[in-house]
Design an enzyme around this catalytic site. Sequence first.
Site, PDB file in Angstrom:
ATOM      1  N   HIS A 229      23.376 -44.018   2.365  1.00 31.09           N
ATOM      2  CA  HIS A 229      24.223 -44.943   2.878  1.00 31.09           C
ATOM      3  C   HIS A 229      23.712 -46.206   3.013  1.00 31.09           C
ATOM      4  O   HIS A 229      24.566 -47.309   3.533  1.00 31.09           O
ATOM      5  CB  HIS A 229      24.893 -44.431   4.256  1.00 31.09           C
ATOM      6  CG  HIS A 229      25.883 -44.916   4.756  1.00 31.09           C
ATOM      7  ND1 HIS A 229      26.288 -45.436   5.899  1.00 31.09           N
ATOM      8  CD2 HIS A 229      27.164 -44.975   4.284  1.00 31.09           C
ATOM      9  CE1 HIS A 229      27.383 -46.006   6.195  1.00 31.09           C
ATOM     10  NE2 HIS A 229      28.159 -45.793   5.059  1.00 31.09           N
ATOM     11  N   LYS A 231      22.302 -50.290   2.552  1.00 36.09           N
ATOM     12  CA  LYS A 231      22.917 -51.287   1.566  1.00 36.09           C
ATOM     13  C   LYS A 231      21.654 -52.261   1.605  1.00 36.09           C
ATOM     14  O   LYS A 231      21.361 -53.314   2.748  1.00 36.09           O
ATOM     15  CB  LYS A 231      24.007 -52.072   2.106  1.00 36.09           C
ATOM     16  CG  LYS A 231      25.316 -51.105   1.963  1.00 36.09           C
ATOM     17  CD  LYS A 231      25.543 -50.284   3.332  1.00 36.09           C
ATOM     18  CE  LYS A 231      26.808 -49.533   3.119  1.00 36.09           C
ATOM     19  NZ  LYS A 231      26.918 -48.663   4.353  1.00 36.09           N
ATOM     20  N   ASP A 236      12.924 -61.361  -4.957  1.00 34.15           N
ATOM     21  CA  ASP A 236      11.647 -62.169  -5.038  1.00 34.15           C
ATOM     22  C   ASP A 236      10.771 -62.147  -3.757  1.00 34.15           C
ATOM     23  O   ASP A 236       9.844 -63.102  -3.437  1.00 34.15           O
ATOM     24  CB  ASP A 236      11.934 -63.589  -5.374  1.00 34.15           C
ATOM     25  CG  ASP A 236      12.241 -63.757  -6.966  1.00 34.15           C
ATOM     26  OD1 ASP A 236      12.089 -62.921  -7.685  1.00 34.15           O
ATOM     27  OD2 ASP A 236      12.549 -64.894  -7.316  1.00 34.15           O
ATOM     28  N   HIS A 408      34.517 -52.574  10.070  1.00 32.71           N
ATOM     29  CA  HIS A 408      33.433 -51.789   9.476  1.00 32.71           C
ATOM     30  C   HIS A 408      32.061 -52.108  10.108  1.00 32.71           C
ATOM     31  O   HIS A 408      31.111 -51.548   9.313  1.00 32.71           O
ATOM     32  CB  HIS A 408      33.444 -51.971   7.974  1.00 32.71           C
ATOM     33  CG  HIS A 408      32.865 -50.879   7.157  1.00 32.71           C
ATOM     34  ND1 HIS A 408      31.534 -51.061   6.286  1.00 32.71           N
ATOM     35  CD2 HIS A 408      33.073 -49.509   7.107  1.00 32.71           C
ATOM     36  CE1 HIS A 408      31.138 -49.924   5.893  1.00 32.71           C
ATOM     37  NE2 HIS A 408      31.892 -49.099   6.274  1.00 32.71           N
ATOM     38  N   LYS A 410      28.623 -52.459  12.189  1.00 33.79           N
ATOM     39  CA  LYS A 410      27.928 -51.462  12.810  1.00 33.79           C
ATOM     40  C   LYS A 410      26.595 -51.933  13.436  1.00 33.79           C
ATOM     41  O   LYS A 410      25.788 -52.460  12.808  1.00 33.79           O
ATOM     42  CB  LYS A 410      27.473 -50.546  11.727  1.00 33.79           C
ATOM     43  CG  LYS A 410      28.239 -50.137  10.517  1.00 33.79           C
ATOM     44  CD  LYS A 410      27.807 -49.530   9.443  1.00 33.79           C
ATOM     45  CE  LYS A 410      28.731 -49.662   8.304  1.00 33.79           C
ATOM     46  NZ  LYS A 410      29.706 -48.424   8.254  1.00 33.79           N
ATOM     47  N   ASP A 415      22.198 -57.167  26.476  1.00 31.85           N
ATOM     48  CA  ASP A 415      21.732 -58.187  27.500  1.00 31.85           C
ATOM     49  C   ASP A 415      21.653 -59.401  26.836  1.00 31.85           C
ATOM     50  O   ASP A 415      20.817 -60.486  27.422  1.00 31.85           O
ATOM     51  CB  ASP A 415      20.509 -57.862  28.072  1.00 31.85           C
ATOM     52  CG  ASP A 415      20.469 -56.460  29.220  1.00 31.85           C
ATOM     53  OD1 ASP A 415      21.740 -56.420  29.509  1.00 31.85           O
ATOM     54  OD2 ASP A 415      19.683 -55.913  29.412  1.00 31.85           O
TER      55      ASP A 415
END
Length: 490
Positions: A229, A231, A236, A408, A410, A415
């Site tokens: 899952h 991404k 470079d 979507h 996540k 604090d």
Amino acid sequence: MDAFLQMTGDVMAFLLEHLWMWNMLFAVIIVFFERRDPKSVWAWLMLLFFIPIVGFVFYLFLGQNLHKQKMFRLKEVEDHLSEAIRQQEYQLKTMEFDTEDTEIGGYTDLIMYNLETAGAVISGDNDIDIFTDGNEKFDALIEDIKRAEHFIHIQYYIIRNDVLMHRIVDALAQKAAEGVEVRILFDAMGCRYVPRSYWRKLNERGIQTAEFFPAVLKRIQFRINYRNHRKIVVVDNRVAYVGGFNIGKEYIGLDDKFGYWRDTHLRIQGSGVLGLQFRFILDWNYAARENLLQNHMLFENIQSGVRDNCELQIISSGPDHQVEHIRDNYLRLITKAQKSIYIQTPYFVPDEAIFSALKVAVRSGIEVNIMIPCKPDHPFVYWATYSYIGELVMAGAKCYVYNNGFLHSKGMIVDCNAFCYGTANMDIRSFALNFEVNAIVYNHEKAYEMEKIFREDLKHCTRITRDKYAARKLPLRFKEQVCRLLSPLL
């Protein structure tokens, strides 16, 4: 033909006659030969009881335990990182850690935990840009691709053959023609609708591709329950990306089903890039069956940021590890919170420890805010989410439904001092079944920026009040309870 049918009938009769025996055998396998959470065991046993034989077939496809498998050879990685890890551990233990950000002192135990259990080196020279809009994120990414001189590493769970990918591929093919090494790693399950001929065409244009957990005979996927899952993009070693956006037109708001897509992605410049580079290379080595760790050029020319001086660690987790690193970071952040907790997640199906910690935080006077989408893309998970959210609402948490398209994003902010964002949802699947990667950032200014974004999102939200939740109708209550019962399997 008649003989074949007779034989088939006899086999089926034998199986049905001894159904209780087969069920008992399968139950023994699940209970005694797999180390699992008791809730997960009971869920599988219930499925086996109500759907004999077929339930075990589901188990073969969905219930494999990868903890026993050493999927990645970590020796070479440890050789690269061990000296830096040991040095940082010593500095933390003797309080000699050099940091520009005084807030980091409150998280030295978490930093040490990530060093010890995950080899997550902390770096303090990072600039971070936060993207919440897909068009802005991919515009920036394409510009970084165009500036590449040596290599481009791209890894996404979902890659669609549509207008967005066409833009990216055009830029990648141009760089490949200039001699830049271009690699794309994709997940077999996430890209199951993309024909193999598409990847061959990319190869012909100079773009190397690799598939994570490919299907057997191009159709049968025995590891359907385990998905990469992550991404990640690294260019470079100058810049890296991590977050929630995949590659597809819905992520830039061009899908009528979802409308506007609200997500969070980080663009990182600094030594933190190296953590994402190692993560990509480990996954690539496994999928492509080659060893990029021997290519020292891929670990050179790290450029420090010049603006934010953010301390961060790159943490990852997956079913090949006994320790659920990202889940443990979420848990530790919750228990360390003194004032506020902000959570955004499309799926909220926590395990018992996370759920209990949030309820304790609420009842201890800590402001707990949770934001979920208003529409489901996976209905079973959504109704389980609503069940858990409702219990927190009754405990005193502030829970919101995002109405401006699909949420979507996540992550968690604590604090106004630290935040953990990336690819992992706040659910059991992300904690234990998916291969995930997050960045945990210890910086007041960036945490404040992230919290400010959350508060801006509240303008597009509806709060779930106690009265509203208590007034939900019987069909909704039924869906919640059934889906919550199945939550260990979701």
